[in-house]
Structures are given as structure tokens and as C-alpha cells.
Design a protein around this motif. Sequence first.
Motif, short mmCIF file in Angstrom:
data_model
loop_
_atom_site.label_atom_id
_atom_site.label_comp_id
_atom_site.label_asym_id
_atom_site.label_seq_id
_atom_site.Cartn_x
_atom_site.Cartn_y
_atom_site.Cartn_z
N ALA A 176 0.48 22.41 -10.66
CA ALA A 176 0.83 23.75 -11.16
C ALA A 176 2.29 23.76 -11.11
CB ALA A 176 0.13 25.08 -10.31
N LEU A 177 2.86 23.16 -9.80
CA LEU A 177 4.41 23.19 -9.87
C LEU A 177 4.79 22.27 -11.17
CD1 LEU A 177 6.92 23.74 -8.20
CD2 LEU A 177 6.47 21.61 -7.04
N PHE A 178 4.60 20.94 -11.27
CA PHE A 178 4.83 20.30 -12.38
C PHE A 178 5.02 20.97 -14.03
CE2 PHE A 178 3.18 16.52 -9.82
CZ PHE A 178 4.24 16.46 -8.86
N ALA A 179 3.44 21.66 -13.92
CA ALA A 179 3.33 22.25 -15.36
C ALA A 179 4.65 23.40 -15.41
CB ALA A 179 2.28 22.88 -15.43
N SER A 180 4.89 24.22 -14.32
CA SER A 180 5.79 25.20 -14.22
C SER A 180 7.28 24.61 -14.87
CB SER A 180 5.79 25.97 -13.23
OG SER A 180 6.60 25.08 -11.86
N TRP A 181 7.46 23.50 -14.60
CA TRP A 181 9.01 22.79 -14.57
C TRP A 181 8.83 22.56 -16.18
CZ3 TRP A 181 9.06 19.31 -9.75
CH2 TRP A 181 9.18 20.06 -8.50
N GLY A 182 7.71 22.21 -16.84
CA GLY A 182 7.73 21.90 -18.10
C GLY A 182 7.42 20.25 -18.04
N VAL A 183 6.87 19.55 -17.21
CA VAL A 183 6.53 18.36 -17.11
C VAL A 183 5.53 18.02 -18.22
CG1 VAL A 183 5.40 16.48 -15.93
CG2 VAL A 183 7.34 17.91 -14.63
N ASP A 184 5.67 16.71 -18.99
CA ASP A 184 4.84 16.40 -20.12
C ASP A 184 4.00 14.90 -19.72
OD1 ASP A 184 5.68 18.23 -22.23
OD2 ASP A 184 7.68 17.16 -21.61
N TYR A 185 4.31 14.45 -18.78
CA TYR A 185 3.56 13.14 -18.18
C TYR A 185 3.68 12.84 -16.68
CZ TYR A 185 3.59 7.94 -18.95
OH TYR A 185 3.07 6.52 -18.89
N LEU A 186 2.66 12.50 -16.11
CA LEU A 186 2.77 12.08 -14.63
C LEU A 186 2.15 10.73 -14.49
CD1 LEU A 186 2.55 13.04 -11.90
CD2 LEU A 186 0.29 13.49 -12.12
N LYS A 187 3.07 9.98 -13.90
CA LYS A 187 2.68 8.50 -13.24
C LYS A 187 2.21 8.83 -12.20
CE LYS A 187 4.55 4.09 -12.08
NZ LYS A 187 5.99 3.25 -12.27
N TYR A 188 0.98 8.35 -11.52
CA TYR A 188 0.36 8.75 -10.33
C TYR A 188 0.06 7.29 -9.59
CZ TYR A 188 -2.11 12.06 -7.42
OH TYR A 188 -2.68 12.96 -6.48
N ASP A 189 0.77 7.15 -8.57
CA ASP A 189 0.71 5.89 -7.97
C ASP A 189 -0.55 5.85 -6.86
OD1 ASP A 189 1.76 3.38 -7.38
OD2 ASP A 189 3.80 3.82 -7.43
N ASN A 190 -0.13 4.62 -5.94
CA ASN A 190 -1.45 4.46 -5.22
C ASN A 190 -1.23 4.06 -3.70
OD1 ASN A 190 -4.06 3.79 -5.14
ND2 ASN A 190 -3.82 1.55 -5.05
N CYS A 191 0.19 4.45 -3.13
CA CYS A 191 0.60 3.91 -1.80
C CYS A 191 -0.09 4.93 -0.84
CB CYS A 191 2.21 3.95 -1.78
SG CYS A 191 2.85 2.53 -2.40
N PHE A 192 -0.18 4.60 0.46
CA PHE A 192 -0.66 5.39 1.48
C PHE A 192 -1.71 6.35 1.14
CE2 PHE A 192 3.84 4.67 1.78
CZ PHE A 192 4.27 4.11 3.25
N ASN A 193 -2.88 5.72 0.72
CA ASN A 193 -4.09 6.06 0.21
C ASN A 193 -5.18 6.32 1.06
OD1 ASN A 193 -5.34 3.53 0.14
ND2 ASN A 193 -4.46 3.12 -1.42
N LEU A 194 -5.03 5.96 2.41
CA LEU A 194 -5.76 6.35 3.59
C LEU A 194 -7.04 5.54 3.44
CD1 LEU A 194 -5.63 10.01 4.22
CD2 LEU A 194 -4.31 8.17 5.13
N GLY A 195 -7.15 4.61 2.63
CA GLY A 195 -8.21 3.63 2.42
C GLY A 195 -9.38 4.29 1.44
N ILE A 196 -9.14 5.60 0.76
CA ILE A 196 -9.99 6.36 0.16
C ILE A 196 -10.06 5.72 -1.20
CG2 ILE A 196 -10.67 8.53 -1.00
CD1 ILE A 196 -8.55 9.95 1.30
N GLU A 197 -11.33 5.59 -1.89
CA GLU A 197 -11.74 4.81 -3.18
C GLU A 197 -11.06 5.52 -4.02
OE1 GLU A 197 -13.17 1.92 -3.52
OE2 GLU A 197 -13.31 1.89 -1.40
N PRO A 198 -9.92 4.74 -4.95
CA PRO A 198 -9.41 5.28 -6.03
C PRO A 198 -10.51 6.14 -7.11
CG PRO A 198 -9.71 3.08 -6.36
CD PRO A 198 -10.12 3.47 -5.17
N GLU A 199 -11.58 5.82 -6.93
CA GLU A 199 -12.43 6.74 -8.05
C GLU A 199 -12.79 8.19 -7.48
OE1 GLU A 199 -14.37 2.55 -8.32
OE2 GLU A 199 -13.09 3.48 -6.84
N GLU A 200 -12.26 8.13 -6.23
CA GLU A 200 -12.48 9.69 -5.41
C GLU A 200 -11.24 10.33 -5.51
OE1 GLU A 200 -13.39 11.49 -0.97
OE2 GLU A 200 -14.13 9.34 -1.55
N ARG A 201 -10.12 9.55 -5.38
CA ARG A 201 -8.89 10.11 -5.29
C ARG A 201 -8.06 10.47 -6.82
NH1 ARG A 201 -5.37 6.52 -4.10
NH2 ARG A 201 -6.53 4.63 -4.16
#
Length: 455
Positions: A176-201
Motif C-alpha cells: 500500500a505504501l509503494f502504491a501510494s508513492w506511485g511505484v510501478d515495479y517491485l523487485k522482490y529479493d530473497n535474503c534473511f528468509n528465515l528458511g521459509i519456503e519461497p512458495e509460501e513467502r
Amino acid sequence: MAKISGKHVLLTAILYVYITAVAVTARLLPSELPLHPYLINGQHKPISKIYDTSKYGILQLGNGLANTPQMGWNSWNYFRCDFDEKVIKETVDALVTTGLAKLGYNYVNIDDCWAEPTRNSEGKIVPDSKSFPSGVKDLADYIHSKGLKLGIYSDAGLYTCQIRPGSLKHEYDDAALFASWGVDYLKYDNCFNLGIEPEERYPPMRDALNATGRTIFYSLCEWGVNNPALWASKIGNSWRTTDDIEDSWESMTTIADINNKWAAYAGPGGWNDPDMLEVGNGGMTFEEYRGHFSIWALMKAPLIIGCDVRNMTAETYDILTNEEVISVNQVFLNDLLTPPSSSVIFANEISSDPLGVQGKKVDSYGPDGCYQIWAGPLSEQRFVLALWNRCSKPSTITANWGAIGLESSTTVSVRDLWKHKYVSLNSATSFSAHVDAHACEMYILAPVAAARSAS
């Protein structure tokens, strides 16, 4: 889910007319695969079984984006954490004044290090006060005023890779914050993921972005750890298939080979991402960079510039602005050039590719297989062909029609996309070219459609 845009519907209708109007006589090898989902009403023959498209078109994100691979610029490869709003605005200006923006490089993506190390008292991510004193909203307004789009970076973990706040468990608030700023694209990385499977995160951020009501491109950066090509098509518009690229021949070629394995899973709406371009950063030769750009275009990879576009060399500019190579990767509805006059009528060699099938390595020979043939089907029964010499000495490389997916009797014209000229108007059975060490030559093969009437 975000609604599919009117522009997307219009493009689909245009491509329907465009595809169904084509009639050519090239003969392809037989295939047991179903018709390509984007070849409407079976107007084209099936694609050769060399190019497995059985997974094509399975994307279910449905936000109307990524009909072609994304194009733009990203701060990380050149600047790392050493950038600020002044650098970003100067980059925007350079994209416009150099003509890169007109060619489709329209996403301006801020990578890691844009945020303060901790969230504020309200739990929100805050832009770094020294680097972005005017805030992200102001920067987005500037970028939009130039006709471009803003991309931002976050992480599907507690922290980003550079120890800024991640968005794990904060997906809806951050989206919601990104959208309020007018963001058009999100690159979403994988660090410090607590070992949670990516299919869940990764799905929660998809849902959060869609819930904002703003159409935002969703680029998953999972590094290929859990083979995202197998599952990410239901989640994002692109997915990293590899670890981070480095500005070296060894890194670039290794990453190309890894991404090649997943060719069957790419298509309009969702693309395999072998990471950003290193063209112009100084670690490779001109020929190596030209090959880098050629193979990324052929693989339908995102074309995200990673150099300082404010200070490009002429060679870098020539590579990044080659419209004929870009047209292999994108959908240009207007032809770039007019086919030559001759005694035969050709299918349109220079028009771009609404088909969206990822090209791949189809053959190799020589020492350790370093004489390589990469190819892919394009619209209008054309093929893109790359002869890539990964040996340390120059050589003549030959592509046989059978390896590409053509019957040996098929006659084609051959256009050189780097020399910008036709090198043959009637090739059959095979095509050969001299290729320098670590160089890549790139061509469009278009079938001879019919003899011109003599009357």
C-alpha cells in the motif's frame, strides 16, 4: 486481482488480426505438441518439437503486464549502494535524451539501499533521508513526468540483502505504501528468509500488490534456488532463474546456460530472468557484450540496463540501441525496415515477435561444445539464429536446418542483425558464418513465400 487493462485487450485484438493475416509456405518438422496457446484458431502450423511450448501461457497472475519481457534500467550493477535521487533523476534524463526510453527502456528501478535501516514508529519503511531527502513520491512524479515508470526494491525476508527492512509479514502495509508513492515495479529479493519456503513467502506480496488497485509489475528475485520456473508463473511477472550476474565472461556464459534449461516455461505474462545486463560496465570485451545482449534478447530475457547511461561509450550505445536485436525480444507493431527488392516475395524479416517463445541452445560441437547454435521460432514462421563462438579462437560455425527446426528443403533469406543487411536471399539446408573468438553473430531467417509474378 487487478483488472486486465484496456491496452492489453487492444493489443490482444491487434495481434489476433496480425497473426491470422499471415500466410507463408515454410515447412517445419512435424511435432506432436499442441498448438501454441497464443496462435489463435490454429492459423499457424505447430512449432517444431525442438521448442517445447507445452508450459507456455500457464501464467495466472492476470495483471495485464509483461506481454513482452520488461525493459529498463537498474541501479545495482554499476552503483551498488552509492546512488541518490540526483543520480536517479540524471539517469532518467539520460534515458530520454539518448533515445533509450523510446526504444522501450521505460522502467527506472531503484535497487537495495534506498531505505533507512529501520522502520519508523508507525512501522513504515522510510526512504534514506540523505540519499532521498525529497522522498520516493517526489521521485516517482519526476519519472512519470518524463513518460517513464518507477521500480523499487524490497525483500521476502526480515531484511534486504544490505540490511534494510524487508517486507516479510509486512506485505500489505508495504504494498500500500509503494502504491501510494506511485511505484510501478517491485523487485522482490530473497535474503534473511528465515528458511521459509519461497512458495509460501512470495504469494502474499502478489496478493498485496493486487489489493492496492494499482497495476505493479512483480519481479521475483529468488535466485533460482527452488527452480521458480516450475511454480512462479502463478505468482509473478518474471522470476530469477540464476544467482547474481557478475561482469565477466565466465559469469555471463554460465548464467545463460542455466537460464536455457527453463525455456519451456516462459511466455507472455511471465518470463525467465537470468539477471540484468552488464553491457558497458567494463569487465568484458565489445564482442562479449554484444553476445551477452544477443543471447538475452533471443532468450526473451528482461533487458534491464545495468551501466551508467549518463556516461556510455559509443560501443555501449550501439549495442543497447540495436532495434533489430531488440525486436527479437519485444513486440513492435510497426516494421523497422522494408524488405529488399528481389525476384521473390519474402515473409516480413524485420517485423518483431508477438509470439513470445524463448529461444534456446539447439546444437553445439567443437572443443567442449564451444561452437554453439542458439535459435528460436518467431512470428510469421521466421526464426532467430545466433552463432556463438565460445572458443578462444575464430572459427566458421554452421547451423543445419534440422537443428533449428526447418526441413532441409526450406529456402530462407538471412538478415544479419548486427551488420543491418541481408547476407543471403536464398539459403537452404544450412547456413555458415565466420565468428570471432567469444563473439556472437545474430540473424533472422525468413521463408521465401512465393515467386513474384512475371506479368
